[in-house]
Write a protein that holds these residues in place. Structure first.
Motif, mmCIF file in Angstrom:
data_model
loop_
_atom_site.group_PDB
_atom_site.id
_atom_site.type_symbol
_atom_site.label_atom_id
_atom_site.label_comp_id
_atom_site.label_asym_id
_atom_site.label_seq_id
_atom_site.Cartn_x
_atom_site.Cartn_y
_atom_site.Cartn_z
ATOM 1 N N LYS A 45 0.854 -1.172 0.000
ATOM 2 C CA LYS A 45 0.000 0.000 0.000
ATOM 3 C C LYS A 45 0.896 1.230 0.000
ATOM 4 C CE LYS A 45 -3.761 -2.246 2.546
ATOM 5 N NZ LYS A 45 -4.623 -2.189 3.747
ATOM 6 N N GLY A 46 0.357 2.374 -0.403
ATOM 7 C CA GLY A 46 1.131 3.602 -0.319
ATOM 8 C C GLY A 46 1.176 4.342 -1.632
ATOM 9 N N ARG A 47 2.165 5.235 -1.748
ATOM 10 C CA ARG A 47 2.297 6.108 -2.903
ATOM 11 C C ARG A 47 2.603 5.308 -4.167
ATOM 12 N NH1 ARG A 47 6.598 8.445 -2.837
ATOM 13 N NH2 ARG A 47 7.605 7.347 -1.125
ATOM 14 N N PRO A 48 2.231 5.847 -5.350
ATOM 15 C CA PRO A 48 2.545 5.148 -6.607
ATOM 16 C C PRO A 48 4.036 4.870 -6.766
ATOM 17 C CG PRO A 48 0.963 6.902 -6.997
ATOM 18 C CD PRO A 48 1.402 7.045 -5.562
ATOM 19 N N GLU A 49 4.888 5.810 -6.308
ATOM 20 C CA GLU A 49 6.324 5.612 -6.423
ATOM 21 C C GLU A 49 6.780 4.400 -5.611
ATOM 22 O OE1 GLU A 49 4.882 8.411 -5.597
ATOM 23 O OE2 GLU A 49 5.343 9.853 -7.178
ATOM 24 N N ALA A 50 6.161 4.217 -4.449
ATOM 25 C CA ALA A 50 6.519 3.069 -3.617
ATOM 26 C C ALA A 50 6.101 1.765 -4.292
ATOM 27 C CB ALA A 50 5.865 3.195 -2.240
ATOM 28 N N LEU A 51 4.964 1.764 -4.968
ATOM 29 C CA LEU A 51 4.508 0.567 -5.673
ATOM 30 C C LEU A 51 5.429 0.260 -6.849
ATOM 31 C CD1 LEU A 51 2.292 -1.568 -5.608
ATOM 32 C CD2 LEU A 51 0.981 -0.137 -7.180
ATOM 33 N N ALA A 52 5.831 1.299 -7.572
ATOM 34 C CA ALA A 52 6.761 1.102 -8.684
ATOM 35 C C ALA A 52 8.086 0.542 -8.183
ATOM 36 C CB ALA A 52 6.987 2.423 -9.422
ATOM 37 N N GLU A 53 8.519 0.993 -7.013
ATOM 38 C CA GLU A 53 9.762 0.484 -6.435
ATOM 39 C C GLU A 53 9.648 -1.006 -6.131
ATOM 40 O OE1 GLU A 53 13.532 0.135 -4.652
ATOM 41 O OE2 GLU A 53 12.704 1.682 -5.969
ATOM 42 N N LYS A 54 8.494 -1.440 -5.626
ATOM 43 C CA LYS A 54 8.293 -2.859 -5.333
ATOM 44 C C LYS A 54 8.274 -3.695 -6.609
ATOM 45 C CE LYS A 54 6.030 -2.492 -0.840
ATOM 46 N NZ LYS A 54 7.091 -3.303 -0.163
ATOM 47 N N VAL A 55 7.647 -3.168 -7.653
ATOM 48 C CA VAL A 55 7.651 -3.875 -8.934
ATOM 49 C C VAL A 55 9.076 -3.956 -9.478
ATOM 50 C CG1 VAL A 55 6.851 -3.822 -11.326
ATOM 51 C CG2 VAL A 55 5.275 -3.222 -9.469
ATOM 52 N N TYR A 56 9.795 -2.862 -9.386
ATOM 53 C CA TYR A 56 11.188 -2.795 -9.836
ATOM 54 C C TYR A 56 12.044 -3.845 -9.117
ATOM 55 C CZ TYR A 56 15.960 -0.845 -9.517
ATOM 56 O OH TYR A 56 17.324 -0.669 -9.493
ATOM 57 N N GLN A 57 11.912 -3.915 -7.790
ATOM 58 C CA GLN A 57 12.702 -4.884 -7.027
ATOM 59 C C GLN A 57 12.305 -6.312 -7.369
ATOM 60 O OE1 GLN A 57 15.317 -4.280 -5.352
ATOM 61 N NE2 GLN A 57 15.194 -2.057 -5.066
ATOM 62 N N ALA A 58 10.995 -6.540 -7.582
ATOM 63 C CA ALA A 58 10.532 -7.886 -7.925
ATOM 64 C C ALA A 58 11.097 -8.332 -9.278
ATOM 65 C CB ALA A 58 9.006 -7.929 -7.955
ATOM 66 N N LEU A 59 11.070 -7.447 -10.262
ATOM 67 C CA LEU A 59 11.581 -7.793 -11.585
ATOM 68 C C LEU A 59 13.095 -7.993 -11.566
ATOM 69 C CD1 LEU A 59 9.480 -5.391 -13.835
ATOM 70 C CD2 LEU A 59 9.182 -7.853 -13.528
ATOM 71 N N LYS A 60 13.796 -7.145 -10.842
ATOM 72 C CA LYS A 60 15.255 -7.291 -10.766
ATOM 73 C C LYS A 60 15.626 -8.611 -10.106
ATOM 74 C CE LYS A 60 18.007 -3.746 -10.018
ATOM 75 N NZ LYS A 60 18.787 -2.669 -9.354
ATOM 76 N N GLN A 61 14.890 -8.965 -9.045
ATOM 77 C CA GLN A 61 15.167 -10.227 -8.371
ATOM 78 C C GLN A 61 14.866 -11.406 -9.292
ATOM 79 O OE1 GLN A 61 16.714 -10.173 -5.577
ATOM 80 N NE2 GLN A 61 16.839 -12.385 -5.306
ATOM 81 N N ASP A 62 13.818 -11.295 -10.108
ATOM 82 C CA ASP A 62 13.501 -12.352 -11.064
ATOM 83 C C ASP A 62 14.624 -12.539 -12.084
ATOM 84 O OD1 ASP A 62 11.057 -13.167 -10.016
ATOM 85 O OD2 ASP A 62 9.960 -11.610 -11.082
ATOM 86 N N ILE A 63 15.268 -11.430 -12.463
ATOM 87 C CA ILE A 63 16.397 -11.512 -13.390
ATOM 88 C C ILE A 63 17.586 -12.182 -12.704
ATOM 89 C CG2 ILE A 63 18.094 -10.144 -14.668
ATOM 90 C CD1 ILE A 63 15.802 -8.097 -15.178
ATOM 91 N N PHE A 64 17.876 -11.772 -11.476
ATOM 92 C CA PHE A 64 19.017 -12.333 -10.758
ATOM 93 C C PHE A 64 18.826 -13.814 -10.431
ATOM 94 C CE2 PHE A 64 20.011 -7.909 -8.860
ATOM 95 C CZ PHE A 64 20.717 -7.563 -10.002
ATOM 96 N N GLU A 65 17.560 -14.219 -10.221
ATOM 97 C CA GLU A 65 17.277 -15.605 -9.854
ATOM 98 C C GLU A 65 16.930 -16.482 -11.063
ATOM 99 O OE1 GLU A 65 17.689 -16.920 -7.011
ATOM 100 O OE2 GLU A 65 18.011 -15.129 -5.777
ATOM 101 N N PHE A 66 17.081 -15.912 -12.284
ATOM 102 C CA PHE A 66 16.874 -16.649 -13.534
ATOM 103 C C PHE A 66 15.426 -17.036 -13.780
ATOM 104 C CE2 PHE A 66 21.125 -17.815 -11.867
ATOM 105 C CZ PHE A 66 21.867 -17.075 -12.758
ATOM 106 N N ARG A 67 14.482 -16.372 -13.109
ATOM 107 C CA ARG A 67 13.079 -16.591 -13.455
ATOM 108 C C ARG A 67 12.735 -15.806 -14.719
ATOM 109 N NH1 ARG A 67 12.870 -16.760 -7.641
ATOM 110 N NH2 ARG A 67 12.884 -14.480 -7.568
ATOM 111 N N LEU A 68 13.407 -14.709 -14.945
ATOM 112 C CA LEU A 68 13.404 -14.006 -16.227
ATOM 113 C C LEU A 68 14.799 -14.168 -16.807
ATOM 114 C CD1 LEU A 68 11.441 -10.679 -15.570
ATOM 115 C CD2 LEU A 68 10.843 -12.470 -17.194
#
Length: 244
Positions: A9-32
């Protein structure tokens, strides 16, 4: 498949940050995987968010060199650029050799204090069986060496460089022989630093990084596919609430 992040929950910027971290982690963990293509809608639906934070997160990742627009009709994870990674390894070697030189010039007691945690893990404690733990600790070993040398700007640049080569390092630690060699070489580097043998410490460090650099050219699509984890069961995954 990508791993959704916890509910937000929270500001749009905070939500974008969570999406950003999720996608980056997916790249590092070879899910993407390098070369994987996807759309903003696919990510938004999977993470249960609107396209706005997804687009913002993707623009951040594009600026950092992780993804690229695919013919203006979607996105893809950037394929491996071997020359780029080799240049990063060369730069890493320069920074870490300088850090070792500075550490060897420190008073012995001060050096032992700033490197005490590294000594505990790499010399005094039995090795864990999980290669993922060793991979994370390997990264921390090198960033700690540079940070302990006392130049904050050098440490900042090195930390950014370290993140960019993280995917390569994690592939390196899927092999048992590389885990064993890392333990041996890290211990040798620390012992040379504690003895204030600058040339020896730099020589071992340079060779240690050179082996990892050589592994870059051995990466194949098959090896990447072997590293991709199995998708989690739906009930095991949390989601980001749809917003906006």
């Amino acid at each position: 498949m990508m791993t959704p992040t916890p509910k937000s929950k929270g500001r749009p910027e905070a939500l974008a940050e969570k999406v950003y971290q999720a996608l980056k982690q997916d790249i590092f963990e070879f899910r993407l995987m390098p070369g994987d293509r996807f759309s903003e809608n696919e990510i938004a639906e999977r993470l249960e968010v609107s396209r706005t934070p997804v687009r913002q997160a993707l623009f951040w990742l594009e600026r950092e060199g992780y993804v690229e627009v695919w013919f203006r009709s979607g996105w893809q994870v950037k394929p491996f650029d071997f020359e780029y990674f080799e240049e990063l390894y060369d730069f890493r070697t320069v920074l870490e050799r300088e850090a070792v030189r500075r550490l060897c010039a420190m008073p012995p007691l001060a050096c032992a204090e700033v490197l005490a945690e590294l000594k505990r893990f790499w010399i005094d404690t039995p090795r864990p069986d999980d290669g993922r733990i060793v991979s994370a600790k390997d990264e921390a070993f090198h960033t700690t060496l540079v940070a302990a040398a006392g130049n904050q700007e050098m440490a900042r640049v090195h930390a950014g460089l370290t993140e960019k080569i993280r995917i390569i390092r994690r592939l390196d630690f899927t092999r048992e022989d590389r885990v064993e060699a890392t333990y041996l070489e890290h211990a040798q580097i620390l012992q040379a630093i504690f003895r204030q043998h600058t040339d020896e410490a730099q020589r071992i460090l340079t060779g240690h990084i050179a082996v990892s650099k050589a592994e870059v050219r051995k990466i194949t699509l098959h090896r990447l596919q072997q590293a991709r984890p199995q998708p989690a069961a739906p009930e095991e995954a949390d989601t980001i609430h749809r917003r906006g």
